[in-house]
Design a protein around this motif. Sequence first.
Motif, mmCIF file in Angstrom:
data_model
loop_
_atom_site.group_PDB
_atom_site.id
_atom_site.type_symbol
_atom_site.label_atom_id
_atom_site.label_comp_id
_atom_site.label_asym_id
_atom_site.label_seq_id
_atom_site.Cartn_x
_atom_site.Cartn_y
_atom_site.Cartn_z
ATOM 1 N N GLY A 172 0.774 -1.236 0.000
ATOM 2 C CA GLY A 172 0.000 0.000 0.000
ATOM 3 C C GLY A 172 0.799 1.275 0.000
ATOM 4 N N GLY A 173 2.059 1.242 0.459
ATOM 5 C CA GLY A 173 2.889 2.441 0.435
ATOM 6 C C GLY A 173 2.230 3.621 1.129
ATOM 7 N N PRO A 174 2.299 4.819 0.532
ATOM 8 C CA PRO A 174 1.691 6.008 1.135
ATOM 9 C C PRO A 174 0.185 5.875 1.338
ATOM 10 C CG PRO A 174 3.242 6.650 -0.576
ATOM 11 C CD PRO A 174 3.084 5.160 -0.683
ATOM 12 N N ILE A 175 -0.481 5.167 0.432
ATOM 13 C CA ILE A 175 -1.919 4.965 0.613
ATOM 14 C C ILE A 175 -2.174 4.070 1.822
ATOM 15 C CG2 ILE A 175 -4.031 4.024 -0.417
ATOM 16 C CD1 ILE A 175 -2.969 4.843 -3.132
ATOM 17 N N GLY A 176 -1.321 3.068 2.018
ATOM 18 C CA GLY A 176 -1.440 2.225 3.207
ATOM 19 C C GLY A 176 -1.269 3.034 4.475
ATOM 20 N N ASP A 177 -0.297 3.964 4.461
ATOM 21 C CA ASP A 177 -0.112 4.838 5.620
ATOM 22 C C ASP A 177 -1.360 5.684 5.868
ATOM 23 O OD1 ASP A 177 2.480 3.861 5.766
ATOM 24 O OD2 ASP A 177 3.346 5.557 4.690
ATOM 25 N N ALA A 178 -1.928 6.205 4.790
ATOM 26 C CA ALA A 178 -3.127 7.040 4.911
ATOM 27 C C ALA A 178 -4.319 6.226 5.402
ATOM 28 C CB ALA A 178 -3.443 7.701 3.573
ATOM 29 N N LEU A 179 -4.423 4.967 4.954
ATOM 30 C CA LEU A 179 -5.494 4.094 5.433
ATOM 31 C C LEU A 179 -5.371 3.859 6.938
ATOM 32 C CD1 LEU A 179 -5.598 1.447 2.568
ATOM 33 C CD2 LEU A 179 -7.519 2.888 3.275
ATOM 34 N N GLU A 180 -4.141 3.649 7.386
ATOM 35 C CA GLU A 180 -3.919 3.418 8.811
ATOM 36 C C GLU A 180 -4.341 4.632 9.624
ATOM 37 O OE1 GLU A 180 -0.409 1.702 11.758
ATOM 38 O OE2 GLU A 180 0.012 2.085 9.644
ATOM 39 N N SER A 181 -4.000 5.822 9.143
ATOM 40 C CA SER A 181 -4.374 7.044 9.855
ATOM 41 C C SER A 181 -5.886 7.270 9.835
ATOM 42 C CB SER A 181 -3.677 8.255 9.217
ATOM 43 O OG SER A 181 -2.273 8.148 9.339
ATOM 44 N N ALA A 182 -6.511 7.023 8.686
ATOM 45 C CA ALA A 182 -7.948 7.269 8.551
ATOM 46 C C ALA A 182 -8.780 6.276 9.349
ATOM 47 C CB ALA A 182 -8.347 7.219 7.082
ATOM 48 N N PRO B 103 -3.021 10.435 -1.507
ATOM 49 C CA PRO B 103 -3.196 9.254 -0.649
ATOM 50 C C PRO B 103 -4.303 9.404 0.384
ATOM 51 C CG PRO B 103 -0.872 9.635 -1.011
ATOM 52 C CD PRO B 103 -1.585 10.801 -1.647
ATOM 53 N N ALA B 104 -4.387 10.558 1.037
ATOM 54 C CA ALA B 104 -5.423 10.736 2.053
ATOM 55 C C ALA B 104 -6.815 10.674 1.449
ATOM 56 C CB ALA B 104 -5.217 12.068 2.780
ATOM 57 N N GLU B 105 -6.979 11.220 0.241
ATOM 58 C CA GLU B 105 -8.273 11.182 -0.435
ATOM 59 C C GLU B 105 -8.621 9.761 -0.852
ATOM 60 O OE1 GLU B 105 -7.852 15.655 -2.414
ATOM 61 O OE2 GLU B 105 -7.419 13.858 -3.601
ATOM 62 N N VAL B 106 -7.619 9.048 -1.343
ATOM 63 C CA VAL B 106 -7.845 7.655 -1.738
ATOM 64 C C VAL B 106 -8.264 6.831 -0.528
ATOM 65 C CG1 VAL B 106 -6.757 5.572 -2.648
ATOM 66 C CG2 VAL B 106 -6.250 7.790 -3.679
ATOM 67 N N ALA B 107 -7.598 7.055 0.603
ATOM 68 C CA ALA B 107 -7.935 6.310 1.815
ATOM 69 C C ALA B 107 -9.386 6.528 2.203
ATOM 70 C CB ALA B 107 -6.997 6.724 2.953
ATOM 71 N N LEU C 9 -3.841 -3.740 10.794
ATOM 72 C CA LEU C 9 -2.758 -4.712 10.688
ATOM 73 C C LEU C 9 -2.009 -4.433 9.395
ATOM 74 C CD1 LEU C 9 -4.945 -7.841 11.554
ATOM 75 C CD2 LEU C 9 -3.618 -6.468 13.160
ATOM 76 N N ARG C 10 -0.720 -4.124 9.483
ATOM 77 C CA ARG C 10 0.068 -3.805 8.298
ATOM 78 C C ARG C 10 1.021 -4.958 7.981
ATOM 79 N NH1 ARG C 10 0.795 1.508 6.712
ATOM 80 N NH2 ARG C 10 1.753 0.539 4.870
ATOM 81 N N PHE C 11 1.090 -5.296 6.693
ATOM 82 C CA PHE C 11 1.961 -6.377 6.243
ATOM 83 C C PHE C 11 2.698 -5.939 4.980
ATOM 84 C CE2 PHE C 11 -1.735 -8.340 8.269
ATOM 85 C CZ PHE C 11 -1.132 -9.142 9.224
ATOM 86 N N ALA C 12 3.995 -6.194 4.966
ATOM 87 C CA ALA C 12 4.783 -5.970 3.751
ATOM 88 C C ALA C 12 4.933 -7.262 2.961
ATOM 89 C CB ALA C 12 6.159 -5.407 4.109
ATOM 90 N N ASN C 13 4.780 -8.384 3.647
ATOM 91 C CA ASN C 13 5.002 -9.704 3.049
ATOM 92 C C ASN C 13 3.692 -10.489 3.035
ATOM 93 O OD1 ASN C 13 5.687 -12.356 2.453
ATOM 94 N ND2 ASN C 13 7.607 -12.279 3.599
ATOM 95 N N PRO C 14 3.177 -10.884 1.864
ATOM 96 C CA PRO C 14 1.908 -11.626 1.825
ATOM 97 C C PRO C 14 1.973 -12.963 2.542
ATOM 98 C CG PRO C 14 2.944 -11.584 -0.348
ATOM 99 C CD PRO C 14 3.703 -10.606 0.515
ATOM 100 N N ALA C 15 3.159 -13.568 2.617
ATOM 101 C CA ALA C 15 3.277 -14.842 3.332
ATOM 102 C C ALA C 15 3.006 -14.653 4.821
ATOM 103 C CB ALA C 15 4.663 -15.444 3.109
ATOM 104 N N GLU C 16 3.462 -13.534 5.373
ATOM 105 C CA GLU C 16 3.196 -13.241 6.776
ATOM 106 C C GLU C 16 1.729 -12.880 6.993
ATOM 107 O OE1 GLU C 16 5.829 -10.099 7.791
ATOM 108 O OE2 GLU C 16 7.649 -11.328 7.693
ATOM 109 N N ALA C 17 1.129 -12.282 5.980
ATOM 110 C CA ALA C 17 -0.266 -11.863 6.112
ATOM 111 C C ALA C 17 -1.239 -13.031 6.003
ATOM 112 C CB ALA C 17 -0.594 -10.830 5.034
#
Length: 314
Positions: free
Chosen positions: A178-188, A283-287, A197-205
Amino acid sequence: MYEISVSVAACVRSGTHVDVAWIVSADGIAGRRPDEALALTPGGGRMGGLLGGALDEQVAGLVAGGVTRRLVDVAVDEVGSLVAGVPAGARTRCLIVPAADFPEGTWDELWAGHAVCLVVRLDGDRVTGVEAYDSTSVASLGEETARLFSGGVTDSAVAADRVVTVLWPVPRLAVVGGGPIGDALESAAGPLGWQVLRFANPAEAAPILLGLGALDLVVVGMHDLGAAGNALAAALSGGAGYVGALGTPAMNDARLDWLTSRGVEGLERIHGPAGLDIGASRPAEVAIAVLAEALAVREGRTGRPLREVSSGVA
């Protein structure tokens, strides 16, 4: 309770003994999650945790020593304080009860994300029975308990002869990439009271995505086709109420082809490009667009199969 419900329900169905511990009161501890619970099996298996792990060793030691069906006092020790950053000496009261003592179907109700009111009967510190009520039956317990339940938050009340624990699910938002959009989703998501829950690796997710329920949400924002495809496949194997895929229509078509070629089912559940078409670009608008769509989908008010989307957020 909700986080361990899938595993505990499986143990109960298979006849595997599992003890469940949860905090019913705590002094000197700010910001704790009231829905935390720890499940322990005789072979040393552990699921969940208490105070971020601060009480896990102590409670496990009690259970190993035969302490179950009990209301117990547990203080945070020096080790637990270092593990979780909780003040040493902070005192809690915990219930330890075998999962099989809960009324039939209770763990499945929690797994499904339903609100539940538990009444644990006590004789001193000894648990003599566990009852479970839902929104249609909780009124029979009296005005005080009904008021506690109607608050819509997880909470416990301890009395001389009982402990009442009201369990209200907290939606989980799993963001894979998600990058910056992921950050914005977390804040929103914070003001909504959701657990992110944030994951960089799909195997961990994957293990988490498989255990999500109808109240939970998944947003995948990885550019790598295989990584995004694996994350979406895991989400579709679970029960999340919303599965969104960030990216352009062409990118989402490629993901659909990747999933189709591997026989993944349920592709109509994917919303992509994720988000309501409100002209969002930053990103904030997308979130905001994504979370608005997720809320609408979860309430059954809208739905868009992946291939039918020709516009949306990037």
